[in-house]
Design a protein around this motif. Structure first.
Motif, short mmCIF file in Angstrom:
data_model
loop_
_atom_site.label_atom_id
_atom_site.label_comp_id
_atom_site.label_asym_id
_atom_site.label_seq_id
_atom_site.Cartn_x
_atom_site.Cartn_y
_atom_site.Cartn_z
N SER A 35 0.84 -1.21 0.00
CA SER A 35 0.00 0.00 0.00
C SER A 35 0.87 1.26 0.00
CB SER A 35 -0.94 0.00 1.21
OG SER A 35 -0.20 0.01 2.42
N GLY A 36 1.97 1.23 0.72
CA GLY A 36 2.89 2.36 0.72
C GLY A 36 3.52 2.59 -0.64
N ASP A 37 3.83 1.50 -1.35
CA ASP A 37 4.37 1.60 -2.70
C ASP A 37 3.38 2.32 -3.62
OD1 ASP A 37 6.02 1.07 -4.97
OD2 ASP A 37 4.82 -0.71 -5.42
N LEU A 38 2.08 1.96 -3.51
CA LEU A 38 1.05 2.59 -4.33
C LEU A 38 0.97 4.09 -4.03
CD1 LEU A 38 -1.44 2.70 -6.18
CD2 LEU A 38 -2.81 1.94 -4.21
N HIS A 39 0.82 4.44 -2.75
CA HIS A 39 0.63 5.85 -2.39
C HIS A 39 1.89 6.67 -2.67
CE1 HIS A 39 -3.14 4.61 -0.94
NE2 HIS A 39 -2.74 4.13 0.22
N ALA A 40 3.06 6.09 -2.43
CA ALA A 40 4.31 6.81 -2.69
C ALA A 40 4.51 7.02 -4.18
CB ALA A 40 5.49 6.06 -2.10
N SER A 41 4.08 6.06 -5.01
CA SER A 41 4.22 6.22 -6.46
C SER A 41 3.38 7.39 -6.95
CB SER A 41 3.83 4.94 -7.19
OG SER A 41 2.43 4.69 -7.12
N GLU A 42 2.18 7.55 -6.40
CA GLU A 42 1.34 8.68 -6.79
C GLU A 42 1.96 10.00 -6.33
OE1 GLU A 42 -1.32 8.59 -8.76
OE2 GLU A 42 -0.96 6.44 -8.97
N PRO A 94 9.22 9.74 4.63
CA PRO A 94 8.80 8.41 5.05
C PRO A 94 7.31 8.21 4.77
CG PRO A 94 9.37 9.78 6.96
CD PRO A 94 9.43 10.65 5.75
N VAL A 95 6.94 7.00 4.38
CA VAL A 95 5.54 6.67 4.08
C VAL A 95 5.12 5.53 5.02
CG1 VAL A 95 3.90 5.97 2.30
CG2 VAL A 95 5.91 7.34 1.68
N ASP A 96 4.37 5.90 6.08
CA ASP A 96 3.94 4.93 7.09
C ASP A 96 5.14 4.13 7.61
OD1 ASP A 96 2.23 3.62 8.80
OD2 ASP A 96 1.01 2.70 7.24
N TYR A 97 5.01 2.81 7.88
CA TYR A 97 6.12 1.91 8.23
C TYR A 97 7.02 2.50 9.31
CZ TYR A 97 9.24 -1.98 6.99
OH TYR A 97 9.97 -3.13 7.01
N VAL A 145 12.50 16.32 7.18
CA VAL A 145 11.66 15.13 7.07
C VAL A 145 10.21 15.55 7.03
CG1 VAL A 145 10.98 12.96 8.17
CG2 VAL A 145 13.36 13.73 8.32
N ASP A 146 9.50 15.15 5.97
CA ASP A 146 8.05 15.35 5.85
C ASP A 146 7.39 13.98 5.84
OD1 ASP A 146 8.41 18.07 5.68
OD2 ASP A 146 8.15 18.18 3.51
N TYR A 147 6.63 13.66 6.89
CA TYR A 147 6.03 12.32 7.01
C TYR A 147 4.71 12.28 6.26
CZ TYR A 147 6.44 7.80 9.34
OH TYR A 147 6.65 6.47 9.60
N TYR A 148 4.63 11.42 5.24
CA TYR A 148 3.41 11.24 4.46
C TYR A 148 2.75 9.93 4.88
CZ TYR A 148 0.40 10.94 0.27
OH TYR A 148 -0.68 10.84 -0.59
N ILE A 149 1.47 10.00 5.21
CA ILE A 149 0.73 8.85 5.76
C ILE A 149 1.39 8.44 7.08
CG2 ILE A 149 -0.24 6.58 5.33
CD1 ILE A 149 -0.07 7.10 2.37
N SER A 150 1.12 9.20 8.08
CA SER A 150 1.80 9.07 9.37
C SER A 150 1.39 7.79 10.09
CB SER A 150 1.49 10.28 10.24
OG SER A 150 0.10 10.31 10.54
N PRO A 151 2.22 7.33 11.02
CA PRO A 151 1.86 6.15 11.81
C PRO A 151 0.62 6.40 12.65
CG PRO A 151 4.16 6.78 12.13
CD PRO A 151 3.51 7.89 11.39
N LYS A 152 -0.09 5.33 12.98
CA LYS A 152 -1.33 5.45 13.76
C LYS A 152 -1.02 5.50 15.25
CE LYS A 152 -4.02 3.20 10.14
NZ LYS A 152 -2.91 3.26 9.15
#
Length: 378
Positions: A8-15, A88-91, A109-116
């Protein structure tokens, strides 16, 4: 430089890479991630996410040499290339360690899709606040949480909104979908039991039994996960398994049974009524532990976004074929529960908005990197 540790991170990071290139055509990228990121960036990953996707304490311990090697590769990449920003994308367990090295080199560092972190492990929010210039959030309720901890945060929209809109526009009609997959011309119950083997093993048998008891007026069909071979499913059920078409499967289903995760939000955006099913080994013990650890009233994204129970959550030992069946029936056509859940989906869509998450995030990132033009003195 970006880092995504799962599909899922690969998908969102590619966009996001595509959106960054649209904003800055001369941008160059390096990353740890997958094939979609490689196609978007035009370069190969330093590490592929399939060599990184170790989930849970046990897997991490067993693969500790691999985790250490991947961290070393990421740190050396930062040392050698000194990127203008690390995204960083989640993880979080892995990415926060890489972020720490980036900050030591003066790289923002700009965190995209932050950890929950609002759900559990709230201690990580201090690390995020210390390491990150800003958080680019895809969940609207996160804004108040992070600002409450004194952090820069922007809600950029949710990528599933854009993705589901795109997929639905290209979707075949229901009859065409059934015909192309050799399915009988009868209503479908979609079973979406997760993407990991442990999830599928725990949840698919319960889902299949509930659908069987529902009767012969409906056909149950399983959405197969990428990388999970057909033989694995055959060991759990004799139901048909369809690959690479989970979105149309849910869209053309009367009801969906979905294991908690991003698929629950996608199902809500599609508009198909659903029951969330999440079993696990040692379910009763796990439930007792997690009910004390979790700091949130719900576990599914639809309910968290709506801030009320829109979809039923059957968790751990409470997820049985009989309980699933009892929650399916009110969602069938002609029942009040179906209309009530669909009305709740409207609330979710309204709160998520229509912003393109990747494009909005790219605008903020490039804006932070671009020096403002000094004003001429009058």
């Amino acid at each position: 430089m970006l880092c995504a540790g799962e599909a899922s991170g690969d998908l969102h990071a590619s966009e996001l890479i595509k959106a960054l290139k649209a904003r800055d055509p001369e941008a160059c990228f390096c990353f740890l991630g997958g094939d979609l990121m490689a196609a978007a960036a035009g370069v190969r990953p330093a590490v592929h996410y399939r060599d990184m996707a170790y989930m849970g304490f046990g897997q991490v311990v067993r693969h500790l040499p691999d985790v250490t090697r991947n961290l070393d590769i990421a740190r050396r990449l930062l040392d050698r290339l000194r990127p203008d920003v690390f995204i960083p994308v989640d993880y979080p367990s892995f990415n926060l360690r890489v972020a720490s090295h980036a900050v030591s080199l003066g790289i923002p560092v700009d965190y995209y899709i932050s950890p929950k972190v609002w759900a559990w492990k709230e201690h990580r929010v201090k690390a995020i606040g210390r390491l990150c210039r800003r958080v680019l959030s895809i969940l609207p309720f996160e804004v108040e949480f992070y600002r409450g901890h004194g952090m820069e945060v922007d809600y950029v929209g949710n990528p599933s909104v854009t993705e589901m809109t795109r997929r639905l526009a290209a979707m075949p009609a229901a009859a065409e979908f059934r015909h192309s997959h050799g399915l009988p011309d009868m209503p479908v119950i979609a079973l979406v039991p997760g993407s990991r083997r442990s999830e599928i093993e725990s949840n698919l048998p319960v889902m299949a039994e509930a659908a069987r008891v529902l009767g012969t007026k409906y056909q149950a069909v399983v959405g197969g996960a990428p990388g999970i071979e057909p033989e694995f499913y055959k060991g759990l059920t004799d139901l048909p398994v369809l690959y690479d078409c989970t979105t149309p499967l849910m869209a053309h289903a009367t009801v969906a049974l979905v294991t908690s995760g991003t698929a629950t939000l996608e199902c809500a955006l599609i508009g198909t009524p659903q029951v969330i099913c999440y079993r696990h080994t040692a379910s009763r013990i796990t439930y007792a532990v997690m009910s004390r650890v979790l700091k949130i009233p719900y576990v599914s994204l639809p309910n968290l976004i709506a801030d009320r129970e829109v979809v039923p959550e059957l968790l751990m030992h409470k997820c049985t074929p009989l309980s699933v069946l009892r929650h399916i029936v009110p969602l069938l056509p002609g029942h009040e529960g179906r209309a009530r859940q669909i009305e709740g989906y409207g609330v979710i869509r309204q709160r998520l908005g229509t912003a393109d998450a990747a494009a909005t995030a790219a605008g903020i990132i490039v804006g932070d990197l671009t020096p403002s033009t000094p004003q001429r003195p009058e």
